[in-house]
Design an enzyme around this catalytic site. Structure first.
Site, mmCIF file in Angstrom:
data_model
loop_
_atom_site.group_PDB
_atom_site.id
_atom_site.type_symbol
_atom_site.label_atom_id
_atom_site.label_comp_id
_atom_site.label_asym_id
_atom_site.label_seq_id
_atom_site.Cartn_x
_atom_site.Cartn_y
_atom_site.Cartn_z
ATOM 1 N N CYS A 1 0.838 -1.204 0.000
ATOM 2 C CA CYS A 1 0.000 0.000 0.000
ATOM 3 C C CYS A 1 0.874 1.256 0.000
ATOM 4 O O CYS A 1 0.479 2.294 -0.530
ATOM 5 C CB CYS A 1 -0.941 0.006 1.195
ATOM 6 S SG CYS A 1 -0.115 -0.115 2.800
ATOM 7 N N HIS B 1 -1.200 1.603 7.401
ATOM 8 C CA HIS B 1 -1.815 1.488 6.083
ATOM 9 C C HIS B 1 -1.733 2.838 5.385
ATOM 10 O O HIS B 1 -1.968 3.883 6.000
ATOM 11 C CB HIS B 1 -3.269 1.040 6.215
ATOM 12 C CG HIS B 1 -3.927 0.772 4.901
ATOM 13 N ND1 HIS B 1 -3.476 -0.194 4.034
ATOM 14 C CD2 HIS B 1 -4.995 1.354 4.298
ATOM 15 C CE1 HIS B 1 -4.243 -0.212 2.952
ATOM 16 N NE2 HIS B 1 -5.174 0.724 3.087
#
Length: 909
Positions: A264, A834
Site C-alpha cells: 500500500c 496502512h
C-alpha cells in the site's frame, strides 16, 4: 540501407554511353586509378563505394591500356549479372571475394564509368557504405538482412537490408512504414535470439553493430493496446476481476492499484505521482521516448522510466477499474534491494527513490561534466544562486528537475571564528518538522506498602527530557506518597531488569517498558547503610519436578511480580523476614491456621542469627552465567533480554532457619536463577531474595488471580490533547536556525577543524510542483514514535511569498501560490500501518480517495486529517497553463462510496 529491390527502377539512368563526352583512353585510366579520386584513394567513413564485376573491369583495363578506341576489346555496358543470385530480388551472392569476383570503386569513379559505358538494362547499382568497425575503416559489402514481422502476424516476414552502422530507430521506422502504423500509435521492437527467447530492443539510438543484430534475425514489432498494456505482457498479466468488461470505459486516472502484500505504501506514492498533471502528460504524450537515457551509470537503464510509463498509460487509458503493478514492483526491487519482498515500507522513501530513478533514466545530460562547488565568498546572493542552478542543470536536466526541483540557501556560521559559509543547494522535496511537545505521557504501576491495596496503573505527564525524579514527583501528586519514598524499576520476565537512580534520564525508559514504582519506608539506594531500613529485591519462584528418572532434582521457575520490600535493619533475620513477607503478601496469600502450620525442628527454631547488613548499591542488576530457568512473563512484556547489574553487596550470608513454613527463603543472583549460600569475601554482590514455593503449598495458599489484579487510577482515562498546528508553522520551523549535532559537524575552512556550527535554511526558488513531507516519524537513540498531530493545510492558495527570500516579482503573485493536488496518508503506528491517497483528477477537478483497489469520490472537507503524511502542491501559474477541463471542484460524494475510514477503525496490513 533500404531494400535493394526498391532501387531497381531508378538504377538504369545513363544507360547509354555518352561517346561525345568520353575522354581518351589514357585519360580514363588516370581518372579511375587516380590515388586521390580513383580506386586507390583511402576510405572515408560514410562515403559510398560501388561493386563492379571483376571480368568486366579486367576487360575494361585491357581495352584502355591497348590504346585503340576501335579495338574489339571494347567492354560494352557494365554487367554485374554474375554477382547476383537471381534477376528478381537482385540479392548479392554469398562468399564473393574482392579482386576475384569484384572490384570496388569510389562514387566518382563509378559515375564516370556509367557515363562512359552505361549499366546493363534493369540492373541496380551495387552501392555500399564505408563504415568504421572496431576502429577500422572498411566497405560493408554484405549489409545486415533482418526479417521484420508484426506481433499480430508472425508468419509473413518482410526482408530489409541495413548497414551495421544504421540505428535501431531506423529499423523501427522502416517497420512502421512497411506495416502502415498510425503515427499516434506507440510501438517497440523485440528480437528473437538463436535459443528461441525474446529480448527487448530498448535503446533505439544504438547501431545494429552495438545491438549485436545479425543477418537472418527475426525482429518483432508490437503496438501498444488501447488500454495501455502491451500484447506481449497480456499472457503474464493477472486480471483484477474476471468479470471485468473488456469494453469498460471509465474516467481516465480513476484506477485502483492491487495490493500485492504490504505494498500500500507503493500504491499511495504512485497514485500521488500519477496525479501530477505535467508529469503524466509528459508520459501520455510519449515525450519520454526521446529522452530515455540508457547509458547513465547512475540510472536504471531506462527500465524504471519505462515501467512507470506503462503504469501511467494503463491507469489513464480509462479501460481499467484496477491494475496489478507487479512488473513495476519487480523492477523497483531489482534496482533497490530495500524494497525487495513484501515488508511494509515508507511511502516517502519509495517516492524519493522513484523521483531519483526517473530523473536519472530521463536525464538529458548524457555525459556529466565535473562541476566544482563554490562558496559565496561575499558575492551577491543573486549571482551565487544563478551559478549554483546553472551548475546543477549542467549535470541534471530532466522532466523531474523541470517539475520538482527548487533551490534553497544554506548558511553556516562557525561558533569560534564567526566564519560564514553560504551555498545554494537544489532540493526535490521539503521534509518539514512538526512542532514537538516537550511533555511525555508515561504509564506506570504504583505498588503501595499497604498490602491491602492492589497495584495502581497511572498515566503521568512528565518532561520529555526529564529525570527519574520527575516521574516520582508526578506520581506523588496522584498518590500523596512522598517522592523520597519511591523506587523505580523496570520489570521484565518476573525479575528486575533495572532499578533506576533519581538522577538518571527518562529517555532511557522506552514506551514499551513495564515500569513499577514501589513505595518504601525511606527513599534510599538498595542496602543503604545510612538508613534504619534496608530495601531488598524479592523474587517469587515455584519448584517444579525435573524430567529425570529418580526425581532427585527440582527446577525453579519464576512467576508473578517481584517486590521491593523495606526491612528494619534490626530485624534482619530469616524468621523476621519470613513474617514481614507474609504480611506483604497477605492480600493474595492465605495465612495458615495454627493447625495447618508445621513448626518443624525445634533445633532450627533456635537459629536466630541475623542477616548481615547489605552494602550500598549503585542501581541496576547483574547478569550471571547460570542456566536460565525462569518461566514466561505473567502480565509483563515478554522477550529475551537479560538483566544487567554492576551492584556491590555483602560478603556472605549465614544459613537460614530450616522451618517448614508456607515457603522458604533463599539468596539468589540478580536473575533469580542461581542460589547463593556463600559469597567470596572479595566480591560485593547485591543479595536478591527468592521466595520458593512447593507446588502444593502454592496451589493451596497462593491466589494467582488476586496476585495479578490491579486497578486503574482516574488519570488513566485522561488523554493529553494535542493542539493542531498550521502547515506554515512547520515551514517556519524548517527555516529556523539550528545547531548541528555532534554526529554531523561542519569543517570550518578558517579554523581547519570540525565545528558544531549554526545552520539556517531559506527557500530561494520553488518548483512547479512542491512536495512537502511531514516528518511524523521520530527516531532517537532511546525512543521511536509517530507524531499524530493534526496539521492544518490549505487546499487552495498556500502562499509562500513570506518564506521565499529571492527578490520577488510583484506583478506575478501566482508564482508563490500553490493549490493542493494530492495527499499520501498513513494510518496506524510505527510497526504497522496502512497508506492511502487523496488526489485531484487533472481532467475533471474531482477529488478521489484511493485505497489500493478501491476508488471513491470525496469532498474537499474530508481531505484534512491526522493521517496526512506527504502533500503535493501545484503552483497556480502552472495550473493555468495546464488548462484543465471545466468541472466542479467540490462535488458531493456519492452516498454509496462513503467517507474515508476513520483511523481508529482502519484495517492495517
Amino acid at each position: 540501407m533500404a531494400a535493394v529491390a526498391a532501387n531497381v527502377a531508378a538504377a538504369a539512368e545513363d544507360q547509354e554511353p555518352q561517346h561525345e563526352a568520353v575522354p581518351g583512353l589514357e585519360s580514363q585510366w588516370l581518372q579511375i586509378e587516380n590515388k586521390e579520386s580513383g580506386r586507390d584513394r583511402p576510405l572515408r567513413a560514410g562515403e559510398s563505394w560501388f561493386l563492379v564485376e571483376q571480368h568486366w573491369y579486367k576487360q575494361w583495363e585491357v581495352y584502355v591500356q591497348g590504346g585503340d578506341k576501335d579495338s574489339t576489346a571494347f567492354p560494352g555496358c557494365i554487367n554485374n549479372a554474375d554477382l547476383f543470385e537471381d534477376q528478381v530480388n537482385w540479392r548479392l551472392k554469398r562468399g564473393l571475394v574482392e579482386s576475384e569476383d569484384y572490384v570496388l570503386l569510389p562514387a566518382a569513379a563509378w559515375h564516370c564509368l556509367v557515363n562512359w559505358y552505361g549499366l546493363e538494362h534493369g540492373q541496380p547499382p551495387i552501392e555500399r557504405k564505408v563504415v568504421e568497425l572496431l576502429g577500422v575503416q572498411k566497405i560493408e559489402v554484405y549489409p545486415v538482412e533482418l526479417l521484420l514481422v508484426r506481433h499480430s502476424d508472425m508468419d509473413t516476414p518482410y526482408t530489409a537490408q541495413f548497414s551495421h552502422t544504421d540505428s535501431v530507430d531506423l529499423v523501427l521506422r522502416t517497420a512502421r512504414e512497411q506495416f502502415l502504423v498510425n503515427p499516434q500509435e506507440e510501438t517497440r521492437l523485440w528480437i528473437k535470439n538463436a535459443e528461441g527467447s525474446f529480448e527487448r530492443l530498448c535503446n533505439t539510438r544504438v547501431t545494429l553493430l552495438e545491438a549485436a543484430l545479425q543477418t537472418g534475425q527475426l525482429i518483432i514489432m508490437e503496438t501498444r493496446n488501447k488500454d495501455g498494456t502491451w500484447p506481449s505482457a497480456q499472457q503474464q498479466a493477472v486480471s483484477t476481476a474476471s468479470e471485468e468488461d473488456e469494453e469498460f470505459q471509465g474516467q481516465p486516472g480513476i484506477c485502483g492499484l492491487t495490493n500485492l502484500g504490504n505494498t500500500c505504501f507503493m500504491n499511495s506514492a504512485l497514485q500521488c505521482l500519477s496525479n501530477v498533471p505535467q508529469l503524466t502528460d509528459y508520459f501520455l504524450k510519449n515525450r519520454y521516448l526521446e529522452e530515455l537515457n540508457f547509458c547513465n551509470p547512475l540510472g536504471m537503464k531506462g527500465e524504471i522510466a519505462e515501467a512507470y510509463a506503462d503504469l501511467v498509460k494503463q491507469a489513464w487509458s480509462g479501460h481499467h477499474r484496477s491494475i496489478v503493478p507487479h512488473v513495476f514492483k519487480t523492477k523497483v526491487g531489482h534496482f533497490a534491494s530495500q524494497f525487495l519482498g513484501y515488508q511494509q515500507h515508507d511511502s516517502q522513501e519509495l517516492l524519493s527513490f522513484l523521483l531519483d530513478g526517473l530523473h536519472e533514466d530521463l536525464n538529458r545530460v548524457k555525459k556529466k561534466e565535473y562541476v566544482e562547488l563554490c562558496d559565496a565568498a561575499g558575492r551577491p546572493d543573486q549571482e551565487v544562486a544563478q551559478e549554483a542552478w546553472q551548475n546543477h542543470k549542467r549535470r541534471n536536466d530532466s522532466v523531474i528537475v523541470d517539475t520538482f526541483h527548487g533551490l534553497f540557501k544554506s548558511t553556516l556560521v562557525c561558533p569560534d571564528c564567526g566564519n560564514v559559509s553560504v551555498t545554494f543547494d537544489p532540493f526535490c522535496y521539503l521534509s518539514v518538522p512538526l512542532p514537538v511537545s516537550h511533555k511525555r505521557v508515561m504509564e506506570v504501576f504504583f505498588v503501595s506498602m499497604d498490602p491491602r491495596r492492589k497495584p495502581e496503573q497511572h498515566r503521568l505527564v512528565v518532561p520529555k527530557k526529564g529525570k527519574i525524579s520527575d516521574l516520582c514527583v508526578a506520581l506523588a501528586k496522584h498518590t500523596g506518597v512522598s517522592p523520597e519514598r519511591m523506587m523505580v524499576a523496570d520489570v521484565f520476565s518476573h525479575r528486575f531488569y533495572k532499578i533506576y537512580q533519581l538522577e538518571e534520564s527518562l529517555s532511557s525508559i522506552l514506551d514499551r517498558d513495564d515500569i513499577f514504582i514501589y513505595e518504601v519506608s525511606g527513599r534510599s539506594a538498595i542496602g543503604d547503610n545510612s538508613r534504619e531500613d534496608v530495601v531488598l529485591p524479592i523474587y517469587l519462584r515455584e519448584r517444579t519436578p525435573a524430567r529425570d528418572y529418580n526425581n532427585s532434582y527440582y527446577g525453579l521457575m519464576l512467576f508473578g511480580h517481584p517486590l521491593l520490600v523495606s526491612v528494619p535493619r534490626d530485624r534482619l533475620s530469616w524468621d523476621a523476614l519470613y513474617h514481614i513477607l507474609l504480611y506483604r503478601l497477605s492480600r493474595y496469600v492465605t495465612r495458615p491456621s495454627s493447625d495447618d502450620e508445621d513448626d518443624g525442628d525445634e533445633k532450627d527454631m533456635e537459629d536466630k542469627d541475623s542477616i548481615p547488613k547489605p552494602g550500598r548499591v549503585a542501581g541496576g542488576s547483574s547478569q550471571d552465567s547460570g542456566p536460565e530457568q525462569a518461566g514466561p512473563s505473567s502480565g509483563v512484556a515478554g522477550g529475551s533480554r537479560a538483566p544487567v547489574d554492576n551492584s556491590p553487596g555483602p560478603s556472605h550470608w549465614p544459613q537460614r532457619a530450616r522451618r517448614k513454613h508456607l515457603f522458604t527463603l533463599q539468596t539468589v543472583n540478580s536473575n533469580g536463577t542461581s542460589d547463593r549460600s556463600t559469597f567470596n569475601e572479595d566480591t560485593h554482590a547485591q543479595p536478591y531474595i527468592a521466595i520458593d514455593w512447593e507446588p502444593e503449598m502454592k496451589k493451596r495458599y497462593y491466589d494467582e488471580v488476586e496476585a495479578e489484579g490491579y486497578v486503574k487510577h482516574d488519570c488513566v482515562g485522561y488523554v493529553l490533547k494535542k493542539a493542531p498546528v498550521r502547515l506554515q508553522e512547520c515551514i517556519e520551523l524548517f527555516t529556523t536556525v539550528e545547531t548541528l549535532e555532534k554526529e554531523n559537524p561542519w569543517y570550518c575552512p578558517t579554523c581547519k577543524q570540525h565545528q558544531l556550527a549554526t545552520k539556517k535554511l531559506d527557500l530561494w526558488m520553488l518548483p512547479e510542483t512542491l512536495i512537502i513531507h511531514l516528518k511524523r516519524f521520530s527516531y532517537t537513540k532511546f525512543s521511536r514514535e509517530k507524531l499524530d498531530t493534526l496539521v492544518e493545510f490549505p487546499i487552495r492558495d498556500l502562499d509562500f511569498s513570506e518564506f521565499v527570500i529571492k527578490p520577488q516579482n510583484e506583478s506575478a503573485p501566482e508564482l508563490y501560490k500553490y493549490d493542493l493536488i494530492a495527499v499520501s496518508n498513513h494510518y496506524g503506528g510505527l510497526r504497522d500501518g496502512h497508506y492511502t491517497t487523496f488526489a485531484c483528477n487533472k481532467d475533471s477537478g474531482q477529488w478521489h480517495y484511493f485505497d489500493d483497489n478501491s476508488v471513491s469520490p470525496v469532498t474537499e472537507n474530508q481531505i484534512e486529517s491526522k493521517a496526512a503524511y506527504v502533500l503535493f502542491y501545484q503552483r497556480q501559474d502552472v495550473a493555468r497553463r495546464q488548462q484543465p477541463q471545466p468541472g466542479l471542484r467540490d462535488p458531493p460524494a456519492s452516498p454509496a462510496c462513503g467517507s474515508p475510514p476513520n483511523s481508529e477503525f482502519m484495517d492495517v496490513n
